[in-house]
Write a protein that holds these residues in place. Structure first.
Motif, PDB file in Angstrom:
ATOM      1  N   ASN A  20     -10.655  12.182   0.233  1.00 25.14           N
ATOM      2  CA  ASN A  20      -9.248  12.553   0.164  1.00 25.14           C
ATOM      3  C   ASN A  20      -8.989  13.584  -0.926  1.00 25.14           C
ATOM      4  O   ASN A  20      -8.216  14.523  -0.738  1.00 25.14           O
TER       5      ASN A  20
ATOM      6  N   THR B 184      -5.365  -2.946   6.073  1.00 23.10           N
ATOM      7  CA  THR B 184      -5.866  -2.169   4.927  1.00 23.10           C
ATOM      8  C   THR B 184      -7.375  -1.948   4.954  1.00 23.10           C
ATOM      9  O   THR B 184      -7.924  -1.372   4.013  1.00 23.10           O
TER      10      THR B 184
ATOM     11  N   MET C  86       1.206   4.145  -2.938  1.00 17.70           N
ATOM     12  CA  MET C  86       1.009   5.572  -2.666  1.00 17.70           C
ATOM     13  C   MET C  86       2.165   6.402  -3.209  1.00 17.70           C
ATOM     14  O   MET C  86       1.972   7.495  -3.761  1.00 17.70           O
TER      15      MET C  86
ATOM     16  N   SER D  66      -9.860  10.628   8.277  1.00 18.38           N
ATOM     17  CA  SER D  66      -9.318  10.523   6.922  1.00 18.38           C
ATOM     18  C   SER D  66      -9.280  11.895   6.255  1.00 18.38           C
ATOM     19  O   SER D  66      -8.307  12.239   5.569  1.00 18.38           O
TER      20      SER D  66
ATOM     21  N   VAL E 149      -9.260   1.557   4.059  1.00 13.95           N
ATOM     22  CA  VAL E 149      -9.426   2.193   2.753  1.00 13.95           C
ATOM     23  C   VAL E 149     -10.880   2.205   2.293  1.00 13.95           C
ATOM     24  O   VAL E 149     -11.223   2.956   1.368  1.00 13.95           O
TER      25      VAL E 149
ATOM     26  N   THR F  58      -4.883   8.284   1.040  1.00 14.82           N
ATOM     27  CA  THR F  58      -5.328   6.969   0.564  1.00 14.82           C
ATOM     28  C   THR F  58      -6.115   7.055  -0.745  1.00 14.82           C
ATOM     29  O   THR F  58      -7.083   6.327  -0.937  1.00 14.82           O
TER      30      THR F  58
ATOM     31  N   ILE G  18       0.832  -1.201   0.000  1.00 13.44           N
ATOM     32  CA  ILE G  18       0.000   0.000   0.000  1.00 13.44           C
ATOM     33  C   ILE G  18       0.870   1.255   0.000  1.00 13.44           C
ATOM     34  O   ILE G  18       0.649   2.200  -0.767  1.00 13.44           O
TER      35      ILE G  18
ATOM     36  N   PRO H 139      -4.944   3.671  -2.910  1.00 14.41           N
ATOM     37  CA  PRO H 139      -5.482   2.455  -2.286  1.00 14.41           C
ATOM     38  C   PRO H 139      -7.012   2.386  -2.311  1.00 14.41           C
ATOM     39  O   PRO H 139      -7.587   1.317  -2.505  1.00 14.41           O
TER      40      PRO H 139
ATOM     41  N   GLN I 133     -14.106   7.183   0.329  1.00 14.25           N
ATOM     42  CA  GLN I 133     -12.766   7.471   0.838  1.00 14.25           C
ATOM     43  C   GLN I 133     -11.941   8.235  -0.200  1.00 14.25           C
ATOM     44  O   GLN I 133     -11.253   9.203   0.119  1.00 14.25           O
TER      45      GLN I 133
ATOM     46  N   SER J 197     -15.113   2.630  -0.526  1.00 14.06           N
ATOM     47  CA  SER J 197     -13.819   3.029  -1.087  1.00 14.06           C
ATOM     48  C   SER J 197     -13.947   4.292  -1.932  1.00 14.06           C
ATOM     49  O   SER J 197     -13.062   5.160  -1.923  1.00 14.06           O
TER      50      SER J 197
END
Length: 317
Positions: A283, A212, A145, A222, A215, A253, A141, A256, A279, A276
């Motif tokens: 981000n 993980t 990144m 986050s 994610v 993330t 991971i 990922p 997420q 996901s």
């Protein structure tokens, strides 16, 4: 220090030299009459403290030199000169705090180019991350990144907002959308292929994943991490401290999350796919917001023009 190489029409050389002389933080002025052939004109070179770079570049643009001639800027890694030391000392502020806006715009423009290389890095990073989420391997991971190139377009969006450059904004958004779409689509196919060879299984995806599982479980923490990483990444670009970008890359993330969404989609897991995706969007929003706020702060506190300081007399070249 910054090194400027200018091509000036002969009739503008005196004005350009006068501007260089009157700008605080400049030194090492060199004029080569008639040296330029394309376009025809004189070549003028000088060094300027990074803190004064914006003032000098703005003045040159007001003279229309970017249209009638040429403006090239390079970073000076080493300068052994008492004159250069004095030029930096007499310039208000610190070089690490200075933002050379034209350089930032050009750099983010290049980083936001939708190219085969950009798509390749996006796709490879997402596939590496796919292996990481299925194997619950934090090392993979982190590696994914670091490989992902998505931070460039994100800063491009922030720069475009602050500098009001709609073309740069469009270019950056297209790079992000197409990059993630292509990377995720290829990763779905990659996951199906790995499953066919028995290297990926649905049980691995659905099982306990202490390394993980985050994610596909977005939360406010986050978002906070994304904002902090976005701030650090923007500062590293504007201050030319690019070494910090690696730390930024492994703090968010985006890749990922995109990889987990692709793998989950290949197995028809709507819950992980949606989590996901949330997420990923969280981000992207956090980094972009942090970039805009950081650049606005720098523009407010560190982007004020310096007062010209005439250090030489006369106006000839």
């Amino acid at each position: 220090m910054l090194h400027l190489r200018l091509i000036t029409p002969a009739g503008q050389t005196d004005n350009v030299c006068r501007l260089v002389r009157e700008t605080v933080g400049t030194t090492h002025l060199v004029v080569l009459p008639g040296a330029a052939r394309d376009p025809v004109g004189d070549v003028v070179m000088c060094d300027v403290a990074r803190e004064a770079g914006n003032d000098l570049l703005s003045g040159l643009q007001r003279l229309g030199l970017e249209t009638s001639g040429s403006i090239a800027v390079e970073n000076i890694e080493l300068s052994l000169s008492e004159r250069a030391d004095r030029a930096e000392a007499e310039t208000p502020g610190e070089s690490a705090d200075a933002v050379v806006w034209e350089h930032l715009t050009e750099e983010t423009h290049e980083e936001s180019t939708l190219s085969v290389t950009y798509l390749s890095f996006m796709t490879l990073a997402t596939m590496i991350a796919a292996c990481g989420v299925v194997l619950d391997n934090a090392i993979l991971i982190v590696g994914a990144m670091a490989v992902g190139p998505e931070f460039g377009p994100l800063v491009g969006v922030s720069t475009a907002v602050v500098r009001r450059r709609p073309q740069l904004a469009l270019r950056s958004v297209i790079a992000l959308l197409v990059g993630f779409a292509v990377a995720m689509a290829v990763t779905v196919g990659f996951s199906l292929l790995m499953d066919a060879f028995g290297l990926f299984t649905e049980a691995q995806l659905e099982g306990e994943r202490p390394q993980t599982g985050f994610v596909y479980a977005p939360d406010w923490l986050s978002f906070v991490v994304a904002v902090l990483a976005g701030t650090a990444g923007t500062l590293s670009l504007t201050s030319a401290k690019s070494g910090a970008l690696v730390g930024v890359a492994i703090s968010v993330t985006t890749i990922p999350a995109a990889a987990n969404a692709a793998v989950a989609l290949s197995y028809g897991d709507a819950g992980q796919t949606w989590g996901s995706t949330q997420q990923l969007l969280l981000n992207l929003l956090g980094i972009t917001l942090a970039g805009v706020l950081t650049l606005l702060t720098q523009k407010l506190f560190w982007g004020r023009p310096l007062k010209p300081l005439r250090r030489f007399s006369g106006s000839g070249s």
